[in-house]
Design an enzyme around this catalytic site. Structure first.
Site, PDB file in Angstrom:
ATOM      1  N   ASP A 139       0.947  -1.209   0.167  1.00 29.89           N
ATOM      2  CA  ASP A 139      -0.052   0.031   0.088  1.00 29.89           C
ATOM      3  C   ASP A 139       0.960   1.321   0.158  1.00 29.89           C
ATOM      4  O   ASP A 139       1.897   1.252   0.256  1.00 29.89           O
ATOM      5  CB  ASP A 139      -0.903  -0.066   1.152  1.00 29.89           C
ATOM      6  CG  ASP A 139      -2.349   0.618   0.957  1.00 29.89           C
ATOM      7  OD1 ASP A 139      -2.405   1.395  -0.076  1.00 29.89           O
ATOM      8  OD2 ASP A 139      -3.417   0.654   1.666  1.00 29.89           O
ATOM      9  N   ASP A 155     -10.918   2.245  -3.086  1.00 25.52           N
ATOM     10  CA  ASP A 155     -11.187   1.903  -1.690  1.00 25.52           C
ATOM     11  C   ASP A 155     -12.914   1.932  -1.717  1.00 25.52           C
ATOM     12  O   ASP A 155     -13.453   1.346  -0.486  1.00 25.52           O
ATOM     13  CB  ASP A 155     -10.796   3.379  -0.679  1.00 25.52           C
ATOM     14  CG  ASP A 155      -9.439   2.648  -0.312  1.00 25.52           C
ATOM     15  OD1 ASP A 155      -8.810   1.758  -0.374  1.00 25.52           O
ATOM     16  OD2 ASP A 155      -8.760   3.622   0.314  1.00 25.52           O
TER      17      ASP A 155
END
Length: 696
Positions: free
Chosen positions: A449, A517
């Protein structure tokens, strides 16, 4: 494919079955004389002569320039900006030589070398069998020179009456929004100053004359393989010509090319197609799968990610029940997300301290990994190697390791700062702990990430602090490449707070990417539509999660959510321990059905059916050999207005197709005229999956 040099005409002809790209020296300058449909070699010499007569003086000085410069009557924004030690600016083109390397596996490569003073500039071209042309440049210095802009390439489009720009923009949780707008006279800049590709823009752009459709029309598109800050500049002149220049970095940067050093730009790729926006997308998908992505031939497993089930409440005893349920519904990979390490009980602390939290994993990760593997699933883990919390042992020991400027505050986002991988010691540390994590644990998958943009970018102890913008990205690439070489069975997911770092540069080092997301299925219909303009389904993570979502409080059926998520690499992210028996059984059925679809979805040719901007009825069609998979979605509509049926693409009228779930056989002509036989109620937030197989 071939590359031929006509010495008399001073031209290079790069050609494929349906494509020609011609570079010629006009007044000593390298210019693009043609990019488009194939032309015979015999026409190249006359093309070089007639090219100069086709434009007015003002347009001719810019048109076709392979890299826009600063010397002479060059009034457009330069692609290459440099300053010599004596203060003189720019590069004077003096052709030196060229080389040609032909390779069926790696594409044909042309390198044209020019010199000026103590500099050697080489323009590189690589033509692939997919029709994609890679371009990049390298600059070698025998004495120091200051650079402030060095784009990878400049492209020139045909002279049309009008131009339309297609590009992808958005924000966090709303990435991949397709925009199609008239291209105005003047300069249109698209880019990122955030240190990564960004949620706000993507370096893919397409231009047509305003008449192209999904299925027909000439489209030119480009995409930059760079995962840091970038800029693409489209210039439409008053005389009606369009050029595109693009590369790494953004305005205002300055760095020194040192004596004996060579600076090489990222690859900037271009594609011409006469088959509309759909044809352009399919060509990009094929190219990325065949020539960029590391493991496109593999079936990506169905994964379960525990983040939305537990968030930061990560502990071995909380994970084990999820492991059993994930295996029960058919997941093939279990991923532990944020919160397993250091003092990471929330997002305030712990980043940088990459060892299992002893309170949550008293015996390390081994028992959980073993439990996952005993079910037959693979094990994956989340990391964010480029970030650090100020509340961490790493930061307290090395506060100078982050990107920062002397005497300025260090802006925190999510209570974290960005490590400077351009420092060799930081990159060495990152590789060492990642290697130790993978070597000491039986880990199959890493979710890498990158959650925040860069601020206060600098390196106070460096004479060239702006190099940090470039060196960090190159170090990220290098670390991932080294990890893949040392741990060839480990797969890597690229993530950046959602879809904030997706581009051909990153896709060379990761197996798939996190799309957004935002996992709300209704929003994902549009998000995935935009993603597919440039990138293939095999790269696209698609999750089914609990609803109502935190984004818009919408609730849709489990069926709709699974169908939307079946359009890419399926994953599950819900709180399985709170699902009913009926929901778990239904989920298992959907996962099993996806596995039957998977070879066609992940490896098939992608067609978009319908446009979510203009119709509530849309879908995606994947074709692989004699198999077709269609996933159709119905979003809300108003006043019972009629909606045209969803029709397939590329099906011959005299072909016959077996519905593999009902046994019905349909003529291609019937499907083309009446539409696809979708089994659904045709209500809002409805969906259907259709599997067809060609029969004799």
């Amino acid at each position: 494919m071939s590359i031929r040099f006509d010495e008399a005409a001073r031209t290079w002809h790069l050609s494929g079955p349906d494509l020609s790209y011609v570079v010629g020296l006009q007044g000593g300058l390298p210019r693009q004389l043609h990019w488009g449909p194939a032309v015979p070699d015999e026409a190249i010499a006359s093309l070089a002569v007639e090219w100069r007569e086709a434009y007015s003086w003002d347009d001719r000085v810019h048109t076709g320039a392979e890299l826009l410069g600063e010397l002479g009557p060059q009034f457009a924004t330069p692609s290459l900006q440099l300053r010599h030690p004596d203060g003189a600016k720019g590069f004077a083109w003096n052709y030196a030589d060229h080389t040609v390397e032909e390779s069926a596996a790696d594409g044909d490569h042309l390198a044209i070398r020019f010199t000026d003073r103590d500099l050697a500039l080489t323009l590189h071209y690589r033509l692939w069998d997919t029709g994609v042309l890679d371009r990049w440049a390298s600059l070698e210095a025998a004495s120091p020179v200051e650079l402030s802009r060095f784009d990878s390439a400049a492209w020139t489009l045909p002279h049309w009456g009008d131009y339309r720009l297609s590009h992808l923009s958005g924000e966090w949780a709303a990435e991949w929004q397709l925009r199609r707008v008239p291209l105005p006279v003047g300069e249109t800049a698209i880019g990122s100053r955030r240190g990564g590709t960004s949620h706000q823009a993507n370096p893919w752009v397409a231009v047509d004359d305003g008449t192209a459709t999904e299925t027909a029309g000439t489209v030119y598109s480009t995409n930059l393989a760079w995962s840091g800050s970038w800029r693409v500049l489209l210039r439409r002149s008053a005389q009606g010509r369009v050029s595109i220049t693009g590369g790494a970095g953004h305005e205002g940067l300055r760095w020194t090319l040192r004596e004996g050093e060579t600076w090489t730009t990222p690859v900037y790729s271009g594609l011409f197609t006469a088959e509309g926006f759909g044809g352009a997308s399919r060509a990009w998908h094929e190219h990325l799968r065949r020539h960029v992505m590391p493991t496109p031939e593999e079936d990506a497993p169905v994964l379960f990610n525990s983040w939305e089930a537990v968030f930061f409440d990560v502990a071995e005893e909380k994970q084990l029940p999820l492991v059993k349920l994930a295996a029960r519904i058919g997941c093939e990979q279990f991923v532990v997300d944020d919160g397993w390490f250091g003092k990471r009980v929330n997002d305030n602390a712990g980043l940088g301290d990459w060892w299992p939290n002893p309170d949550r994993f008293p015996e390390g990760l081994g028992p959980l990994i073993d439990a996952v593997h005993e079910t037959g699933m693979k094990f994956g883990i989340w990391v964010e190697p480029e970030m650090v919390n100020p509340d961490s042992d790493l930061y307290r020991a090395h506060p100078d390791w982050v990107l920062h400027q002397a005497g300025r505050d260090r802006t925190e986002r999510r209570q974290q700062l960005v490590l400077d991988y351009g420092r060799p010691e930081v990159a060495a540390w990152a590789f060492a702990w990642l290697d130790e994590l993978l070597s000491g644990n039986d880990i199959d998958y890493v979710k890498w990430d990158h959650n925040r943009p860069w601020t206060e970018v600098g390196r106070p102890d460096s004479a060239d602090p702006d190099r940090a913008w470039f060196e960090h990205v190159e170090a990220v690439y290098s670390i991932k490449e080294r990890l893949r070489a040392k741990h060839p069975n480990v797969r890597i997911e690229g993530c950046a707070g959602g879809g904030g770092r997706v581009d051909p540069g990153m896709l060379r080092y990761v197996d798939q990417v996190w799309t957004s997301d935002n996992t709300d299925a209704g929003d994902r219909v549009n998000i995935q539509y935009g993603f597919g303009q440039a990138y293939p389904a095999r790269a696209m993570d698609t999750w089914i999660t609990d609803e109502p979502s935190g984004f818009n409080q919408r609730t849709t059926s489990l069926r709709f959510r699974f169908h939307v998520a079946s359009a890419g690499v399926l994953a599950v992210g819900g709180s399985l321990t709170e699902w009913s028996e009926a929901e778990l059984e239904e989920a298992a059925e959907h996962v099993a059905h996806y596995k039957r679809l998977r070879p066609v979805v992940q490896h098939g040719v992608h067609y978009r059916l319908g446009d979510p901007e203009t119709s509530p009825l849309t879908g995606v069609q994947y074709v692989r050999g004699d198999q077709i998979a269609v996933l159709a979605f119905k979003t809300p509509w108003h006043c019972n207005r009629p909606v045209a049926p969803l029709r397939p693409e590329g099906i011959a009228a005299d072909s016959r197709w077996l519905d593999e779930d009902t046994g019905d056989v349909h003529w291609g002509a019937t499907l083309n005229v009446l539409g696809l036989p979708l089994r659904w109620a045709n209500a809002d937030w409805d969906s259907a999956i259709l599997r067809l197989r060609r029969v004799e």
